[in-house]
Design a protein around this motif. Sequence first.
Motif, PDB file in Angstrom:
ATOM      1  N   ILE A  32       0.833  -1.206   0.000  1.00 40.58           N
ATOM      2  CA  ILE A  32       0.000   0.000   0.000  1.00 40.58           C
ATOM      3  C   ILE A  32       0.865   1.252   0.000  1.00 40.58           C
ATOM      4  CG2 ILE A  32      -1.604   1.372   1.411  1.00 40.58           C
ATOM      5  CD1 ILE A  32      -2.849  -1.281   2.338  1.00 40.58           C
ATOM      6  N   LEU A  33       1.943   1.208   0.776  1.00 47.29           N
ATOM      7  CA  LEU A  33       2.824   2.378   0.914  1.00 47.29           C
ATOM      8  C   LEU A  33       3.930   2.396  -0.142  1.00 47.29           C
ATOM      9  CD1 LEU A  33       3.200   2.364   4.817  1.00 47.29           C
ATOM     10  CD2 LEU A  33       1.764   3.884   3.437  1.00 47.29           C
ATOM     11  N   ASP A  34       3.940   1.395  -1.012  1.00 45.18           N
ATOM     12  CA  ASP A  34       4.951   1.309  -2.079  1.00 45.18           C
ATOM     13  C   ASP A  34       6.363   1.320  -1.485  1.00 45.18           C
ATOM     14  OD1 ASP A  34       5.940   1.127  -4.674  1.00 45.18           O
ATOM     15  OD2 ASP A  34       6.009   3.294  -4.938  1.00 45.18           O
ATOM     16  N   LEU A  35       6.571   0.467  -0.483  1.00 45.09           N
ATOM     17  CA  LEU A  35       7.849   0.445   0.213  1.00 45.09           C
ATOM     18  C   LEU A  35       8.721  -0.753  -0.133  1.00 45.09           C
ATOM     19  CD1 LEU A  35       6.730   1.478   3.834  1.00 45.09           C
ATOM     20  CD2 LEU A  35       7.767   2.941   2.086  1.00 45.09           C
ATOM     21  N   GLU A  36       8.127  -1.815  -0.691  1.00 47.14           N
ATOM     22  CA  GLU A  36       8.855  -3.074  -0.837  1.00 47.14           C
ATOM     23  C   GLU A  36      10.141  -2.914  -1.641  1.00 47.14           C
ATOM     24  OE1 GLU A  36       6.188  -6.972  -0.481  1.00 47.14           O
ATOM     25  OE2 GLU A  36       5.728  -5.780  -2.258  1.00 47.14           O
ATOM     26  N   GLU A  37      10.017  -2.413  -2.863  1.00 48.24           N
ATOM     27  CA  GLU A  37      11.188  -2.308  -3.732  1.00 48.24           C
ATOM     28  C   GLU A  37      12.204  -1.325  -3.167  1.00 48.24           C
ATOM     29  OE1 GLU A  37      12.346  -0.972  -8.305  1.00 48.24           O
ATOM     30  OE2 GLU A  37      10.237  -1.218  -7.735  1.00 48.24           O
ATOM     31  N   HIS A  38      11.722  -0.222  -2.626  1.00 46.87           N
ATOM     32  CA  HIS A  38      12.633   0.799  -2.094  1.00 46.87           C
ATOM     33  C   HIS A  38      13.375   0.306  -0.848  1.00 46.87           C
ATOM     34  CE1 HIS A  38      11.098   3.790  -4.883  1.00 46.87           C
ATOM     35  NE2 HIS A  38       9.859   3.447  -4.543  1.00 46.87           N
ATOM     36  N   THR A  39      12.695  -0.490  -0.015  1.00 50.70           N
ATOM     37  CA  THR A  39      13.325  -0.979   1.212  1.00 50.70           C
ATOM     38  C   THR A  39      14.521  -1.860   0.887  1.00 50.70           C
ATOM     39  OG1 THR A  39      11.217  -0.889   2.415  1.00 50.70           O
ATOM     40  CG2 THR A  39      12.933  -2.283   3.339  1.00 50.70           C
ATOM     41  N   SER A  40      14.449  -2.592  -0.192  1.00 51.03           N
ATOM     42  CA  SER A  40      15.563  -3.477  -0.566  1.00 51.03           C
ATOM     43  C   SER A  40      16.818  -2.691  -0.919  1.00 51.03           C
ATOM     44  CB  SER A  40      15.155  -4.355  -1.751  1.00 51.03           C
ATOM     45  OG  SER A  40      14.917  -3.565  -2.919  1.00 51.03           O
ATOM     46  N   ARG A  41      16.692  -1.387  -1.128  1.00 50.50           N
ATOM     47  CA  ARG A  41      17.849  -0.560  -1.474  1.00 50.50           C
ATOM     48  C   ARG A  41      18.439   0.182  -0.274  1.00 50.50           C
ATOM     49  NH1 ARG A  41      14.718   2.433  -6.459  1.00 50.50           N
ATOM     50  NH2 ARG A  41      14.267   0.580  -7.718  1.00 50.50           N
ATOM     51  N   LEU A  42      17.922  -0.078   0.904  1.00 52.15           N
ATOM     52  CA  LEU A  42      18.340   0.699   2.074  1.00 52.15           C
ATOM     53  C   LEU A  42      19.692   0.278   2.653  1.00 52.15           C
ATOM     54  CD1 LEU A  42      15.084   1.286   4.167  1.00 52.15           C
ATOM     55  CD2 LEU A  42      16.530   3.002   3.095  1.00 52.15           C
ATOM     56  N   LYS A  43      20.245  -0.855   2.225  1.00 57.22           N
ATOM     57  CA  LYS A  43      21.534  -1.342   2.748  1.00 57.22           C
ATOM     58  C   LYS A  43      21.462  -1.463   4.281  1.00 57.22           C
ATOM     59  CE  LYS A  43      24.458   0.269  -1.030  1.00 57.22           C
ATOM     60  NZ  LYS A  43      23.708   1.209  -1.839  1.00 57.22           N
ATOM     61  N   ILE A  44      20.630  -2.397   4.722  1.00 54.44           N
ATOM     62  CA  ILE A  44      20.239  -2.496   6.128  1.00 54.44           C
ATOM     63  C   ILE A  44      21.193  -3.353   6.960  1.00 54.44           C
ATOM     64  CG2 ILE A  44      18.473  -3.569   7.614  1.00 54.44           C
ATOM     65  CD1 ILE A  44      16.394  -2.548   5.568  1.00 54.44           C
ATOM     66  N   VAL A  45      21.429  -2.916   8.191  1.00 55.06           N
ATOM     67  CA  VAL A  45      22.035  -3.734   9.242  1.00 55.06           C
ATOM     68  C   VAL A  45      20.891  -4.126  10.185  1.00 55.06           C
ATOM     69  CG1 VAL A  45      23.705  -3.838  11.123  1.00 55.06           C
ATOM     70  CG2 VAL A  45      24.214  -2.472   9.077  1.00 55.06           C
ATOM     71  N   HIS A  46      20.602  -5.426  10.283  1.00 57.81           N
ATOM     72  CA  HIS A  46      19.442  -5.908  11.038  1.00 57.81           C
ATOM     73  C   HIS A  46      19.940  -6.619  12.296  1.00 57.81           C
ATOM     74  CE1 HIS A  46      15.214  -7.975  10.671  1.00 57.81           C
ATOM     75  NE2 HIS A  46      15.218  -6.959  11.512  1.00 57.81           N
ATOM     76  N   ILE A  47      19.476  -6.175  13.471  1.00 59.36           N
ATOM     77  CA  ILE A  47      20.044  -6.656  14.743  1.00 59.36           C
ATOM     78  C   ILE A  47      18.944  -7.144  15.680  1.00 59.36           C
ATOM     79  CG2 ILE A  47      21.386  -6.011  16.782  1.00 59.36           C
ATOM     80  CD1 ILE A  47      22.833  -3.953  15.038  1.00 59.36           C
ATOM     81  N   ALA A  48      19.085  -8.404  16.137  1.00 60.45           N
ATOM     82  CA  ALA A  48      18.165  -9.002  17.106  1.00 60.45           C
ATOM     83  C   ALA A  48      18.962  -9.427  18.332  1.00 60.45           C
ATOM     84  CB  ALA A  48      17.444 -10.208  16.482  1.00 60.45           C
ATOM     85  N   GLY A  49      18.259  -9.893  19.363  1.00 56.73           N
ATOM     86  CA  GLY A  49      18.927 -10.374  20.568  1.00 56.73           C
ATOM     87  C   GLY A  49      18.107 -10.088  21.807  1.00 56.73           C
TER      88      GLY A  49
END
Length: 542
Positions: A32-49
Motif C-alpha cells: 500500500i505504501l509502495d515500500l517493498e522495492e525501495h526498502t531493498s535498497r536501504l543497505k540495512i544492518v538488522h540486529i536481534a537479541g
Amino acid sequence: MEALSSLITRRRRGNGSDRGEKFHLMSKYMKILDLEEHTSRLKIVHIAGTKGKGSTCAFSEAILRECGFRTGLFTSPHLIDVRERYRIDGFDISEDKFLSYFWDCWNQIKEKVAEDLPMPALFQFLTLLAFKIFIFEKVDVAIIEVGLGGTLDSTNVVKEPVVCGITSLGMDHMEILGDTLGKIALEKAGIFKPGVPAFTVPQLPEAMDALKERSYESKVLLKVASPLDPNKLHGLKLALAGDHQFINAGLAVALCRCWLQNTGHAKDFFPDGKEELYLPEAFLRGLSTARLPGRAQIVSDTALRSNRLSEVNENSYGDLVFYFDGAHSPESMEVCARWFSDAVNVGRNSPKGGKTGEYQKCSLQDDRKTSDGSKKISKQILLFNCMEVRDPQLLLPQLIKTCASSGVHFSKALFVPSLSTYHKVDSASSTPTSDTSKDLSWQSTLQRTWEKIIHGKGAIPEESSKLDAPDILPSYEFLYEDPSQKCNPICKQFACSAVIPSLPTTVKWLRDCVKENPSFRVQVLVTGSLHLIGDVLKLLRR
C-alpha cells in the motif's frame, strides 16, 4: 499521539498468539505504501537479541556515521518522545518531518482498511514509518533493531539486509518466544536470510547450538565476534558505560566491517586489507561518542542547584543523583548491578568486596564519603517498578546479591507505579500527571518480595497484602534513619522499603529529603522498566 494510541489493541502485553497473523499483513501494508522495492535498497544492518540490541545499534550507527555515511537508526522503545525511535545522522527526526511522514502513511493505509485488513498494530505502524522515513530521507545505511523475537517481528519484512547480528541471548519474553534458551535463540535467528552474512557474540552452548542449526538451514555464514580489546581504543573510553559494552562494541565493529566490505567501501578505511588488525579513526570516534539514553546513564538533578540563591559553600546543599538502567531480565539486572556498584564505588576509600551473604541485611554502610572529598554521606536508594509479566523473585535477588558482592547496599527501596502505560503513547510535550487513584497492589507485591529477601521469608506475615499505607508519605527522616532500629517484621514494622502512590510525588519527596538533609548525597538507582526510566527523565527535564 491519540492516533498512535488507537493502534494498541490490548491494554496489556499479552501472549502474542496473534503475531503470525499480524506479521503476514505486513507485506500488504508495505505494498500500500509502495515500500517493498525501495526498502531493498536501504543497505540495512538488522540486529536481534535479548541484551545489548540497543547498544549494538547505537555503536553501529555512530561508527558508520563517522565513516561519512548518512545514517538512519530505528530503535525501541522510546523514553520520552516517540521521535527518539527515528534518528537521522545521529539526531531525532524533527517534529515537522515526523508529522509529514506520519500522516502520509496513516492516510494511505486508512483508505485501504477493510474487514480483512485492519489498521496495523502499533509496532507494525512504527516499523512501516521507519522504512518510509529512511527511504525519503535517502539514508546510505539503515540500522534496524528488532522489536521482539525475530521470525515474526514486524522488522523481519526486510528481505535482503547487508548483514545481520544477534546480541547476547537470555530468558526473556518467555510467554511469547519460548521457555528454553534454544527456542528463544531459534526465534531470534529467524532474521537470517540465505546468503547474508551474520555475526553473533559468545553465547551459552544451548543458544549457540540453536543459532548454528538455523544458520545451516538458512545457508548463512555465521561468525562469532570477539569482545572488543580495550587496547585497540588507544586510551579512549567507550561512550556507553559497563564492561559488558565491550561485547556489544565487538559485535558492532564486526557488523560495520562487514557492511563496508559488502558495499564496496572497505578499501577506503582498510587500504591494506587488514581489517582485523586495527580500528580506523572513524571507528574510534564512533565507539567513543555513541549515545543511548536510559542505559547506564547518570543524571544529577539540577533542580536543587537552580533553586539555590547565593550559597557559596558547595557542601551546604544536598545532592541527588539518578542512575538509570533499563534492565528487566535476570541477566541484564546483574549487568546493571555491576555497573551501578562500579559507579558508586569510584573514589571510595574503602576497598570493594562485601560478603555475598550480607545482602540479607539492611544497609548499615551509610558513612562513606563522596568521591570529591567532601564530607557528604552517600546513601544508595532503589527506585523500582517492572511489568507484571516479569518475575520480581528473579530480578530483585539478583540485583541485591550482585551489588552486595561489591560492597554496595541499598538503604531503602521505593516501589512506584509508572506514569506511562502500555495502552497510551506519549510525547515530550505530554504533561505528567499524578494519578493517586492507581491500583498499587503490584507495587505492594514488589515490596513484599523485597522484604522477604531482606528479612527471610518466614519473617514476613503472610496475611497482610500491604506492608505500608501508601497514601501516607514517609517522613523525610525515612531515607536516613538506621533501619535496624525500626524494623520488626514480626510486628509488621518495616523500615527498609515503601510504596509511594505516584511518581511525581516520589521525585518531589526525594528532592525535599535532600533539601532537609544537606550533608547527604542520595544516589538513586532507577531500574526494572524503560517506561519508568522515561517517566523519571521526563519529570527531571521539567
